[in-house]
Design a protein around this motif. Sequence first.
Motif, PDB file in Angstrom:
ATOM      1  N   PRO A 155       0.833  -1.366  -0.353  1.00 44.40           N
ATOM      2  CA  PRO A 155      -0.065   0.180  -0.025  1.00 44.40           C
ATOM      3  C   PRO A 155       0.847   1.035   0.443  1.00 44.40           C
ATOM      4  O   PRO A 155       1.883   1.253   0.605  1.00 44.40           O
ATOM      5  CB  PRO A 155      -0.583  -0.227   1.374  1.00 44.40           C
ATOM      6  CG  PRO A 155      -0.036  -1.404   2.156  1.00 44.40           C
ATOM      7  CD  PRO A 155       0.554  -2.177   1.290  1.00 44.40           C
ATOM      8  N   LEU A 156       0.731   2.348  -0.543  1.00 43.61           N
ATOM      9  CA  LEU A 156       1.206   3.423  -0.862  1.00 43.61           C
ATOM     10  C   LEU A 156       1.412   4.031   0.260  1.00 43.61           C
ATOM     11  O   LEU A 156       2.101   5.032   0.626  1.00 43.61           O
ATOM     12  CB  LEU A 156       0.351   4.599  -1.965  1.00 43.61           C
ATOM     13  CG  LEU A 156       0.689   3.823  -3.738  1.00 43.61           C
ATOM     14  CD1 LEU A 156      -0.124   4.637  -4.232  1.00 43.61           C
ATOM     15  CD2 LEU A 156       2.248   3.256  -4.155  1.00 43.61           C
ATOM     16  N   VAL A 157      -0.185   4.386   1.085  1.00 44.16           N
ATOM     17  CA  VAL A 157       0.178   4.707   2.591  1.00 44.16           C
ATOM     18  C   VAL A 157      -1.031   4.121   3.560  1.00 44.16           C
ATOM     19  O   VAL A 157      -1.550   3.130   3.900  1.00 44.16           O
ATOM     20  CB  VAL A 157      -1.153   5.849   2.870  1.00 44.16           C
ATOM     21  CG1 VAL A 157      -1.459   6.266   3.847  1.00 44.16           C
ATOM     22  CG2 VAL A 157      -0.896   6.935   1.661  1.00 44.16           C
ATOM     23  N   GLU A 158       0.022   3.789   4.948  1.00 41.10           N
ATOM     24  CA  GLU A 158      -0.039   2.708   6.019  1.00 41.10           C
ATOM     25  C   GLU A 158      -1.071   2.475   6.354  1.00 41.10           C
ATOM     26  O   GLU A 158      -1.225   4.053   6.775  1.00 41.10           O
ATOM     27  CB  GLU A 158       1.352   2.400   6.327  1.00 41.10           C
ATOM     28  CG  GLU A 158       2.699   1.616   5.785  1.00 41.10           C
ATOM     29  CD  GLU A 158       3.462   1.553   7.178  1.00 41.10           C
ATOM     30  OE1 GLU A 158       2.714   2.522   7.928  1.00 41.10           O
ATOM     31  OE2 GLU A 158       4.656   1.339   6.555  1.00 41.10           O
ATOM     32  N   ALA A 159      -2.454   2.406   7.086  1.00 35.63           N
ATOM     33  CA  ALA A 159      -3.548   2.643   7.437  1.00 35.63           C
ATOM     34  C   ALA A 159      -3.201   2.826   8.933  1.00 35.63           C
ATOM     35  O   ALA A 159      -2.458   2.501  10.021  1.00 35.63           O
ATOM     36  CB  ALA A 159      -4.182   0.606   7.330  1.00 35.63           C
ATOM     37  N   ALA A 160      -3.960   3.349   9.400  1.00 38.25           N
ATOM     38  CA  ALA A 160      -3.980   3.838  11.034  1.00 38.25           C
ATOM     39  C   ALA A 160      -4.353   2.919  11.523  1.00 38.25           C
ATOM     40  O   ALA A 160      -5.243   1.894  11.084  1.00 38.25           O
ATOM     41  CB  ALA A 160      -4.555   5.562  11.130  1.00 38.25           C
ATOM     42  N   PRO A 161      -3.318   3.027  12.306  1.00 43.34           N
ATOM     43  CA  PRO A 161      -3.082   1.161  13.270  1.00 43.34           C
ATOM     44  C   PRO A 161      -4.837   1.540  14.428  1.00 43.34           C
ATOM     45  O   PRO A 161      -5.189   2.783  14.933  1.00 43.34           O
ATOM     46  CB  PRO A 161      -2.198   1.631  14.457  1.00 43.34           C
ATOM     47  CG  PRO A 161      -2.003   2.656  14.446  1.00 43.34           C
ATOM     48  CD  PRO A 161      -2.470   2.699  13.122  1.00 43.34           C
ATOM     49  N   ALA A 162      -6.064   0.726  14.781  1.00 46.38           N
ATOM     50  CA  ALA A 162      -7.094   0.763  15.153  1.00 46.38           C
ATOM     51  C   ALA A 162      -6.549   0.740  16.616  1.00 46.38           C
ATOM     52  O   ALA A 162      -5.729   0.486  17.390  1.00 46.38           O
ATOM     53  CB  ALA A 162      -7.608  -1.385  15.144  1.00 46.38           C
TER      54      ALA A 162
END
Length: 212
Positions: free
Chosen positions: A39-46
């Motif tokens: 992914p180009l942008v890492e998902a924010a941690p829950a």
Amino acid sequence: MHDPRGPNKNGPGPSRREFLRGSGAAAAATALATAPLAPLVEAAPAPPPQGFGPGPVTVGLKVNGQYMTQKVEPRVTLLDALRNYLDVTGCKRVCDRGTCGACTVLLDGKPVYSCSMLAIEAQGNVIQTAESLVADGKLDAIPAAFVKYDAQQCGFCTPGFVVAMRAAFDKNPKASPAEIEEGLSGNICRCGTYQQMRDAIAALCKSQGKGD
């Protein structure tokens, strides 16, 4: 080793060097096509789940039409919160295991064992206890029938029975005695006043048009 740079002496077609170059490029292209793309942008941690305790927390409960708040530990049951913190003592502690029904209260109109539910879980719900079956000093028809037909002895189970019976009649005002008894299947009377209860149920069903 060096392959000849001139024409292939074995006839038309690619030389061994050209073949190896071509097959290597094809393998690399296949690997790139099947590899998952990062992914180009890492998902924010829950965000971490909200926790309570171990100390007391503020709990707000709507009980018999009144909103009450109190600080209790998260492990406190609804039964203990009502009796020991809010001084609403209609529901009784008998088995404390969710088997006898003496602690029954209505949660949004449905009977529940208050000894088997945490107080913090009941926030936002409408709670009714046996005290709600008295308005302006007048008994609701159900506890009044219990009094008339002497359907109690020690009285510990009575609040749970009248609350559960109120829920059964609210669900089906034209219920038969057998249907009301089914609605009371989670309640136990250790004194054995079942026949007097049946008399009260029969009278209530008859007054509401279905006494068969």
